[in-house]
Design an enzyme around this catalytic site. Structure first.
Site, PDB file in Angstrom:
ATOM      1  N   HIS A 603      35.798  62.767 -32.569  1.00  0.00           N
ATOM      2  CA  HIS A 603      37.022  61.972 -32.439  1.00  0.00           C
ATOM      3  C   HIS A 603      38.026  62.682 -31.535  1.00  0.00           C
ATOM      4  CE1 HIS A 603      35.365  60.085 -36.172  1.00  0.00           C
ATOM      5  NE2 HIS A 603      35.861  58.997 -35.591  1.00  0.00           N
ATOM      6  N   HIS A 607      35.935  60.072 -26.986  1.00  0.00           N
ATOM      7  CA  HIS A 607      35.705  58.895 -27.836  1.00  0.00           C
ATOM      8  C   HIS A 607      36.752  57.816 -27.554  1.00  0.00           C
ATOM      9  CE1 HIS A 607      35.188  56.258 -31.254  1.00  0.00           C
ATOM     10  NE2 HIS A 607      36.412  56.562 -31.695  1.00  0.00           N
ATOM     11  N   HIS A 643      43.950  55.107 -30.439  1.00  0.00           N
ATOM     12  CA  HIS A 643      43.649  54.789 -31.835  1.00  0.00           C
ATOM     13  C   HIS A 643      43.233  55.989 -32.681  1.00  0.00           C
ATOM     14  CE1 HIS A 643      39.420  54.927 -30.565  1.00  0.00           C
ATOM     15  NE2 HIS A 643      39.106  54.961 -31.856  1.00  0.00           N
ATOM     16  N   ASP A 644      42.903  57.135 -32.067  1.00  0.00           N
ATOM     17  CA  ASP A 644      42.540  58.332 -32.835  1.00  0.00           C
ATOM     18  C   ASP A 644      43.378  59.541 -32.433  1.00  0.00           C
ATOM     19  OD1 ASP A 644      40.652  57.586 -34.742  1.00  0.00           O
ATOM     20  OD2 ASP A 644      39.025  57.542 -33.280  1.00  0.00           O
ATOM     21  N   ASP A 754      35.361  50.358 -31.189  1.00  0.00           N
ATOM     22  CA  ASP A 754      35.402  51.679 -31.810  1.00  0.00           C
ATOM     23  C   ASP A 754      34.003  52.145 -32.194  1.00  0.00           C
ATOM     24  OD1 ASP A 754      36.462  53.990 -32.944  1.00  0.00           O
ATOM     25  OD2 ASP A 754      36.876  53.025 -34.869  1.00  0.00           O
ATOM     26  N   GLN A 807      21.611  56.182 -40.645  1.00  0.00           N
ATOM     27  CA  GLN A 807      22.001  55.401 -39.472  1.00  0.00           C
ATOM     28  C   GLN A 807      21.530  53.954 -39.603  1.00  0.00           C
ATOM     29  OE1 GLN A 807      24.493  56.874 -37.927  1.00  0.00           O
ATOM     30  NE2 GLN A 807      23.608  56.779 -35.879  1.00  0.00           N
TER      31      GLN A 807
END
Length: 865
Positions: A603, A607, A643-644, A754, A807
């Protein structure tokens, strides 16, 4: 039946009672005389009680009232015999339906207050007493007196009239009434309420003279202390008589009839005195005079009791109104300690009738001194100066008593400072003007909420007589009221000090934010370098491949990612439409990049850049651009890049469990709120204001969309809201013209971008999965080390072999249905769905392969065993 048996007497009793009652009605003189001589206090109270009627209120009218009366005995009997029922309410809600004075009133200036003006009610005038000696008319006079007692509560006026009535019976020359009072030490004394009432004297004349008598001294003091009457024929022969009053007034006292006035608890509340019998029996009072005097004094006792109850209720009401006003004042004014203490001091002076009020504030750094002093005098009430403490007034404030009270933490009440020997400075003839002007003093500590620390002292000087203006001592009521006052003083001081502390903290925060925004902004050299490159040439979107859903940033430098971002803003027409300056845009992009932490594996800036690239590809290649407004596109791109911001490599769960300060700021979506706050800080930092070309309404709308988009990246919110979106798609009811559905779509689009790493080509997906696993395992290690908890499988380094199966589970639970729905909105977004499906197949194959390897390993181990 025999004559002497009880039954015979009981049979003739009703007829005898009727005869006696009829005879008494015909002989009123005898009836009155017998009542005056024989009636006890209990009989008088019972007589009053019989004439107190409660009027039942019945909503059903007369008929309903009659029915309720007829069945009341049945209901009461049933209630008594029933099992435990609903407890009776002490106060019915209907009690408040009666017309009452408004709780909140406005004064003449329109200021809202709890303190009402004194109500002026018209009272019936007192009936003039009749002085005829006809015993036949004494009953009528008694009834007139009772009527006045029932409709008036003025002790002085009623007792004056009672004395005039008594004069018609015992013919004394003078009458006086003394009431029992207590000083601050709870020592009793007597104060004259009426003095030397004579035939023809007016109420004003009798009530003007005020004399204080000591308890258990003199004739009056002796009667008050013992509670027994005295009939003295010659006052000068009685050693208890104090001739000083005669010397002052010039009046010669001979005979005295002195009687106590008692309340219903048989406590002495006053003393009545008649002086000098005018006629008959040699100028001395007879036994009949004593009985007549005692009978009328019973009414005086009733008057005093009722009036004291009434005065107490008025005082309590006034106190409550003042305290409510103080509470209101504390909540209204919290910004200035000087202003609130000025208003509190003004309230104390006006209510308690004192000459001076001083409030000392203890110095927090040096407890032996005061940091500030607020002083006010009664002459200043109308002026209310802006500054209470002036240099020229310093010599008018006495600090020594306040220092003593602060050290002892106990109130101090000095009736007469000049006679108090406890303090050395009162005995020294220093010539201090301030010390000389102090007569009575009341000083009380102001404590904090925990009651173990003095934060100030309130000092009152010289309590004034309301009418005469003379200085008098403070009593116990003053002490109690000041104790209540200083509670509000303490609240006001603490609230204001807390407000000032918050203001200082906010000022420090503003300075800190200013410093942080400076360091959060990109360096000027880096900004100029990017600006130079952007001015020269920025490759096209096709050249940079930023319109491809399969885009990879692994081969790009940080500077090249910034150039790609500039291209996104340019190709979406955001630079032109919102008048963005290239220098500001370059600085903002680099500032955003700078505020991502480099020690976070996944993050980070890369990203955020990949999320923005996927958003750009969805808008351009996915043909979503024509479905949105320019403001929405601008907000989505800013949100994707921001956003992060300042991500710490841990999720919301870790922030909460570690009790991080961020968890105290927000109740949900902790990190997402923090990301938005960081985004807002950068947008508002000097040189980074890329939204400066927007109008106020456009700016508000853009920030709202940015916030919603960033919060949408919280998977907990996504899981909560996705059902509605999927249902709209399934039923073919999705409509972007609907504002709510538009907002829902933007949130889903933000989440899709995202999570877009799950849609990348397999080599890229594998590499990104390793970065995600590294970050998650680092958090798991911290949970095990710092929180002493076993991390979840997703965060557990020891469960690394489960990554493929996890995953697959993540794709099935979170991703696949989202990209399917997005493809229904725009078929051109199909590459996202296709990439997700292909990666699922790859992860599924790896999971199956690992499972086979695990099974084979277990079989081999079993064979060896």
């Amino acid at each position: 039946m025999e004559r002497g048996s009880p039954g015979a007497g009981a049979a003739r009793l009703p007829r005898d009672q009727d005869s006696v009652e009829a005879w008494l009605d015909d002989h009123r003189d005898f009836t009155f005389s017998y009542f005056v001589k024989k009636a006890t206090r209990e009989m008088v109270n019972a007589w009053f009680a019989e004439r107190v009627h409660t009027i039942p209120v019945c909503k059903e009218g007369i008929r309903g009232h009659a029915e309720s009366c007829s069945c009341s005995s049945q209901q009461s009997s049933r209630a008594d015999s029933s099992a435990p029922g609903t407890p009776t309410r002490k106060i019915s809600a209907s009690e408040f339906d009666r017309p009452l004075r408004p709780i909140v009133v406005k004064d003449s200036e329109g200021t809202v207050s709890f303190l009402a003006d004194s109500e002026k009610k018209e009272q019936m005038p007192l009936t003039p007493p009749r002085f005829d000696n006809d015993e036949g008319d004494q009953c009528s006079r008694l009834l007139e007196l009772v009527k006045d007692i029932s409709s008036h509560l003025d002790v002085t006026a009623l007792c004056h009239k009672i004395f005039l009535h008594i004069h018609g019976l015992i013919s004394a020359d003078r009458y006086s009434l003394f009431l029992v009072c207590e000083d601050s030490s709870n020592d009793k004394f007597l104060i004259s309420r009426l003095f030397d009432v004579a035939e023809g004297s007016t109420l004003e004349e009798a009530s003007n003279n005020c004399i204080r008598l000591e308890w258990n001294k003199g004739i009056v003091g002796h009667v008050a202390a013992l509670g027994e009457p005295l009939n003295i024929k010659d006052a000068y022969e009685d050693p208890r008589f104090n001739a000083e009053v005669d010397q002052i007034t010039g009046y010669k006292t001979q005979s005295i009839l002195c009687m106590p006035i008692k309340n219903h608890r048989e406590e002495v509340v006053g003393v009545a005195q008649a002086i000098n019998k005018k006629s008959g029996n040699g100028g001395t009072f007879t036994e009949k005079d004593e009985k007549d005097f005692a009978a009328y004094l019973a009414f005086c006792g009733i008057v005093l009791h009722n009036a004291q109850l009434y005065e107490t209720s008025l005082l309590e009401n006034k106190r409550n109104q003042v305290l409510l006003d103080l509470a209101s004042l504390i909540f209204e004014e919290q910004q200035s300690l000087e202003v609130i203490l000025k208003k509190i001091a003004a309230t104390i002076i006006s209510f308690m009738q004192v000459q001076k009020c001083t409030i000392f504030i203890v110095d927090e750094d040096c407890s032996d001194s005061f940091s500030s002093v607020f002083h006010m005098e009664c002459e200043e009430l109308e002026k209310l100066p802006d500054t209470l403490t002036r240099e020229r007034d310093a010599n008018r404030i006495n600090y020594m008593y306040a220092q003593y009270v602060k050290n002892t933490m106990e109130p101090l009440n000095i009736p007469d400072v000049s006679k108090d020997k406890r303090f050395p400075w009162t005995n020294e003839n220093t010539g201090n003007v301030n010390q000389q002007c102090i007569r009575s003093l009341l000083c009380t500590p102001i404590k904090n909420g925990k009651k173990n620390k003095v934060i100030g002292v309130c000092q009152l000087v010289n309590k004034m007589e309301e009418n005469t203006g003379k200085v008098k001592p403070f009593n116990r009521n003053d002490e109690q009221f000041l104790e209540a006052f200083v509670i509000f003083c303490g609240l006001g001081i603490q609230n204001t000090q807390m407000y000032e502390a918050v203001e200082r903290a906010m000022a420090k925060q503003m300075v800190t934010l200013e410093v942080l925004s400076y360091h959060a902004s990109a360096a000027e050299e880096e900004t100029k370098e990017l600006q130079s490159l952007a001015a020269a040439v920025v490759p096209s979107a096709q050249t940079l491949k930023i319109t491809d859903f399969s885009f990879s940033d692994f081969e790009l430098s940080d500077l090249e990612t910034a150039l790609c971002t500039i291209r996104m803003f340019t190709d979406l027409n955001l630079v032109q439409n919102f008048q963005m300056k290239h220098e500001v845009l370059c600085r903002w992009i680099l500032s955003v990049k700078k505020n991502y932490r480099k020690n976070v594996a996944y993050h980070n800036w890369r990203h955020a850049f990949n999320t923005a690239q996927c958003m750009f590809a969805a808008l351009k290649a996915g043909k979503i651009q024509n479905k949105l407004t320019d403001l929405e596109i601008l907000a989505l791109l800013i949100a994707a890049l921001s956003h992060d911001l300042d991500h710490r490599g841990v999720n919301n769960s870790y922030i909460q469990r570690s009790e991080h300060p961020l968890a105290q700021l927000y109740c949900h979506s902790i990190m997402e709120h923090h990301h938005f706050d960081q985004c807002l800080m950068i947008l508002n930092s000097p040189g980074n204001q890329i939204l400066s070309g927007l109008s106020i309404e456009e700016y508000k709308t853009t920030l709202k969309i940015i916030k919603q988009a960033i919060l949408a990246t919280d998977l907990a919110l996504y899981i909560k809201r996705r059902g509605e979106f999927f249902e709209l798609i399934r039923k073919n009811q999705f409509n972007l013209e609907d504002p709510h559905q538009k907002e829902l779509f933007l949130a889903m689009l933000m989440t899709a971008c995202d999570l877009s790493a799950i849609t990348k080509p397999w080599p890229i997906q594998q590499r990104i999965a390793e970065l995600v696993a590294t970050e998650f395992f680092d958090q798991g290690d911290r949970e095990r080390k710092e929180l002493n908890i076993e991390p979840a499988d997703l965060m557990n380094r020891e469960k690394k072999n489960k990554i493929p199966s996890m995953q697959v589970g993540f794709i099935d639970a979170i991703c696949l249905q989202l990209y399917e729905a997005l493809t229904h909105v725009s078929e051109d977004c199909f590459p996202l769905l296709d990439g997700c499906r292909k990666n699922r197949q790859k992860w599924q194959a790896l999971a199956e392969q690992q499972e086979k390897t695990l099974i084979n390993g277990e079989s081999s181990q079993a064979k060896r065993n």
